[in-house]
Design an enzyme around this catalytic site. Structure first.
Site, PDB file in Angstrom:
ATOM      1  N   PRO A   2       0.832  -1.209   0.000  1.00  0.00           N
ATOM      2  CA  PRO A   2       0.000   0.000   0.000  1.00  0.00           C
ATOM      3  C   PRO A   2       0.865   1.257   0.000  1.00  0.00           C
ATOM      4  O   PRO A   2       1.803   1.377   0.765  1.00  0.00           O
ATOM      5  CB  PRO A   2      -0.815  -0.111   1.293  1.00  0.00           C
ATOM      6  N   GLU A   3       0.540   2.151  -0.917  1.00  0.00           N
ATOM      7  CA  GLU A   3       1.241   3.429  -0.984  1.00  0.00           C
ATOM      8  C   GLU A   3       0.387   4.490  -0.295  1.00  0.00           C
ATOM      9  O   GLU A   3      -0.720   4.203   0.166  1.00  0.00           O
ATOM     10  CB  GLU A   3       1.482   3.795  -2.461  1.00  0.00           C
TER      11      GLU A   3
END
Ligand SMILES: [Zn+2]
Length: 278
Positions: A2-3
């Site tokens: 996840p960014e």
């Protein structure tokens, strides 16, 4: 992994479900994630009201009514689930390590097969000085991130701009994908010496960073709405990138006649247009 936009989307989803509510029950199903959980972790969560939830870099910070903050990092594969009252599983699911049930009956789960994610409880007044946060640069979507400040942070840096933007002290929470996208949009080569990104280049780069993140967050928000079901899983969405992962395809909106190139910098893939980005 996840960014920042995914983490922001998770924060907003959790805030909608948790803010103002009390954690009626909490369960930790193992003593550690990537790091050991604090002593009496579940007992310290139970009974607390959630005052607010906010993101810092890629950390989710859940401010509790007793002056402590539940800090969550999703790591490589962590995700949060939110289930309406009665809609969630009766038993914790596979790889679900932490479960909280709110006074509303909503069930919040933390699932992480690889366990690179982590959680801790930190006193709110010690948050800024904590090693996870003390060295962090400005939030890329906050007022503290501006061309003058960015130029100052890059001054004298002899590394490529790509590496400098991944340095969390320069700007907080940017990952490989969005650095590639922002450099493409601003026409700056990822190989350019960081120290030379000042003045007009910094004035192009800052809004490009903001734009790629804001578009992805908007896409994540619409994903949430499209999948507005009683049972929801937060954390990942697919977004269209202009250069990331597009090696060999024609440059979008570029008249270079060439294709997106991939190079490796610092062990990570960089995607860019050598003609458009200087
Ligand atoms: Zn091109």
């Amino acid at each position: 992994m996840p960014e920042l936009p995914e983490v922001e989307t998770v924060c907003r989803g959790l805030a909608a479900a948790m803010q103002g509510h009390r954690i009626a029950a909490a369960e930790a199903r193992r003593p550690d994630l990537r790091f050991p959980l604090p002593a009496d972790f579940a007992a310290r969560l139970a009974g607390r009201r959630v005052d607010r939830i906010a993101r810092r870099a890629k950390y989710i910070r859940v401010f509790l009514d007793d002056g402590w903050v539940l800090v969550v990092h999703l790591g490589m594969s962590g995700r949060m689930t939110i289930d309406a009252p009665g809609a969630g599983p009766a038993e914790p699911t596979r790889h679900e390590h932490v479960v909280m049930t709110l006074d509303s009956g909503v069930r919040i789960g933390f699932v992480d097969p690889r366990r690179f994610g982590f959680m801790d409880l930190i006193a709110a007044d010690a948050l800024d000085a904590h090693p996870w946060f003390a060295q962090l640069g400005p939030e890329p979507l906050g007022n503290g991130f501006d061309p003058v400040g960015l130029s100052a942070a890059l001054r004298g840096r002899r590394t490529p701009i790509k590496a400098a933007l991944l340095d969390q002290r320069v700007v907080a929470g940017l990952g490989n994908i969005y650095v590639c996208e922002a450099l493409f949009r601003s026409g700056i080569s990822p190989r350019r010496l960081a120290a030379t990104v000042a003045g007009r280049r910094a004035e192009r780069l800052v809004p490009a960073v903001r734009a790629v993140l804001e578009e992805a967050i908007a896409a994540g928000g619409s994903t949430l709405r499209d999948h507005a079901q009683p049972s929801g899983e937060l954390g990942y969405f697919q977004h269209d990138f202009r250069v990331y992962g597009r090696e060999g395809t024609p440059c979008p909106g570029c008249d270079c006649g060439g294709a997106v190139r991939r190079i490796v910098q610092g062990g990570r893939s960089t995607f860019y247009c050598p003609a458009r980005q200087r």
